[in-house]
Write a protein that holds these residues in place. Structure first.
Motif, short mmCIF file in Angstrom:
data_model
loop_
_atom_site.label_atom_id
_atom_site.label_comp_id
_atom_site.label_asym_id
_atom_site.label_seq_id
_atom_site.Cartn_x
_atom_site.Cartn_y
_atom_site.Cartn_z
N MET A 1 52.48 39.26 32.27
CA MET A 1 51.78 40.19 33.17
C MET A 1 51.03 39.41 34.24
O MET A 1 50.49 38.34 33.96
CB MET A 1 50.79 41.05 32.38
N PRO A 2 50.95 39.96 35.47
CA PRO A 2 50.20 39.27 36.52
C PRO A 2 48.70 39.32 36.26
O PRO A 2 48.20 40.19 35.55
CB PRO A 2 50.57 40.05 37.79
N THR A 3 47.99 38.37 36.87
CA THR A 3 46.55 38.29 36.75
C THR A 3 45.92 38.57 38.10
O THR A 3 46.33 38.01 39.12
CB THR A 3 46.12 36.89 36.28
N CYS A 4 44.91 39.43 38.14
CA CYS A 4 44.20 39.74 39.40
C CYS A 4 43.41 38.52 39.85
O CYS A 4 42.67 37.91 39.06
CB CYS A 4 43.27 40.93 39.20
N VAL A 5 43.56 38.15 41.11
CA VAL A 5 42.90 36.96 41.63
C VAL A 5 41.40 37.16 41.81
O VAL A 5 40.67 36.20 42.07
CB VAL A 5 43.53 36.52 42.97
N TYR A 6 40.92 38.40 41.67
CA TYR A 6 39.48 38.65 41.83
C TYR A 6 38.78 38.87 40.49
O TYR A 6 37.77 38.23 40.21
CB TYR A 6 39.26 39.84 42.77
N CYS A 7 39.28 39.74 39.64
CA CYS A 7 38.60 39.97 38.35
C CYS A 7 39.15 39.09 37.25
O CYS A 7 38.57 39.01 36.15
CB CYS A 7 38.70 41.44 37.95
N LEU A 8 40.29 38.39 37.51
CA LEU A 8 40.91 37.46 36.58
C LEU A 8 41.40 38.12 35.29
O LEU A 8 41.56 37.46 34.27
CB LEU A 8 39.95 36.30 36.25
N ASN A 9 41.65 39.43 35.36
CA ASN A 9 42.18 40.14 34.20
C ASN A 9 43.70 40.30 34.32
O ASN A 9 44.21 40.61 35.40
CB ASN A 9 41.54 41.53 34.08
N GLU A 10 44.39 40.07 33.21
CA GLU A 10 45.82 40.34 33.17
C GLU A 10 46.04 41.85 33.02
O GLU A 10 45.39 42.51 32.21
CB GLU A 10 46.47 39.62 31.98
#
Length: 330
Positions: A1-10
């Motif tokens: 799954m991708p990871t958000c570059v701002y909240c760092l959540n997958e």
């Protein structure tokens, strides 16, 4: 799954939105820079309702959208002048210092001014006035100001209705209506204006987001997830800043493009380059080439980015986004 570059959540792919490097409020461009599977819907929604809307409706750059036809004149009343002040600069004129708003003239790139309803108090020992809009007067910050003369006032009222409102405000505070009466809308005069804007944290966060988005657009999401970029990430998303400023104003433009009149075109641009000592990684962001902001992307650039020099130019004339050659800083 991708990871958000701002909240760092997958998160699942379905929970990600497309994110433009330069918010679409500032133009739609061919070959535009867009992030896919990088910013989650939650962070995207947060930005849309905070830093993006601030840039669009409360900053000097946002006001330029009406001048250059990115927003229609009919929506100019949605712009909030709280952090942007435009005043007449005409020494010797009755209108000197008056608060105005810039309104599109109908000719692209040109504006006219509308007089705002306002009350002015003379600064003691001078010919200068403290001008207050109806909102500012109602908030009452003038009441404890020892520098102003409450017996020496002037009012600007472009309409009969605005004059009645200002008179009622004065009466409510026990102040007399000025003897010279109402100063109305100027007709046929041309005035220079001063454009003053506050560089707020919300504006700086919006600029930081553009710079970080650009870094990710040209290097990929894995680069944006690196720990050295945690500071710029936290500042853009949560407003948490280290003891040193990450975004500041700098003099001059980074654009070396001029026309035959020596003028720089009206455009947005973003660049990335190291500082002179190759110790930090800097971005420069400008919307409408109005003001240049320098952004400290990281003080500990990974080895592969220490010599990085990239830039893009968002041309409002032909609605294109093109790469730039970044020249050494002088």
């Amino acid at each position: 799954m991708p990871t958000c570059v701002y909240c760092l959540n997958e998160k699942p792919v379905a929970e990600f939105n497309r994110e433009h490097v330069v918010p679409q409020a500032f133009g739609v461009f061919s070959h535009n820079l867009v992030l896919s599977h990088c910013v989650c819907a939650g962070c995207n929604s947060y930005f849309s309702g905070t830093v993006d809307i601030y840039l669009a409706r409360k900053s000097s750059e946002g006001l330029e959208r009406y001048t250059w036809g990115l927003k229609s004149f009919g929506e100019v009343d949605k712009f909030y002048y709280g952090d942007v002040i435009v005043r007449v600069d005409a020494p010797g004129s009755a209108y000197n210092g008056a608060l105005v708003r810039k309104v599109p003239s109908g000719i692209l790139g040109e504006t006219v001014i509308d007089l705002l309803p306002q009350i002015g108090f003379r600064i003691k020992g001078s010919e200068t006035y403290l001008q207050l809009t109806e909102e500012q007067f109602t908030r009452g910050l003038w009441r404890n100001d020892p520098t102003i003369d409450l017996q020496s006032m002037r009012i600007f009222a472009p309409t009969d209705d605005s004059e009645q409102r200002l008179n009622a405000l004065l009466a409510r505070e026990g102040l007399d209506y000025p003897e010279q009466g109402r100063i109305g809308e100027p007709t046929g005069d041309e005035f220079a204006v001063q454009h003053i804007s506050r560089v707020t944290d919300m504006l700086r966060r919006g600029v930081a987001k553009i710079a970080f988005n650009y870094f990710i657009a040209v290097n990929g999401p894995e680069a944006g997830l690196m720990k050295p970029f945690d500071a710029i990430r936290r500042f853009a998303r949560r407003g948490v800043e280290p003891v040193w400023p990450l975004v500041r104003l700098v003099r001059g433009s980074r654009l070396g493009i001029v026309n035959d009149k020596g003028e720089v075109p009206v455009a947005h641009y973003v660049t990335i380059e190291p500082d002179r000592d190759r110790t930090v990684l800097l971005a420069h962001v400008s919307l409408f080439n109005w003001t240049t902001y320098q952004v400290l992307l990281t003080s500990e650039p990974p080895a592969e980015f220490r010599e990085m020099k990239r830039g893009h130019f968002f041309n409002l004339a032909d609605k294109t986004c093109r790469p730039l050659a970044v020249r050494p800083r002088g």
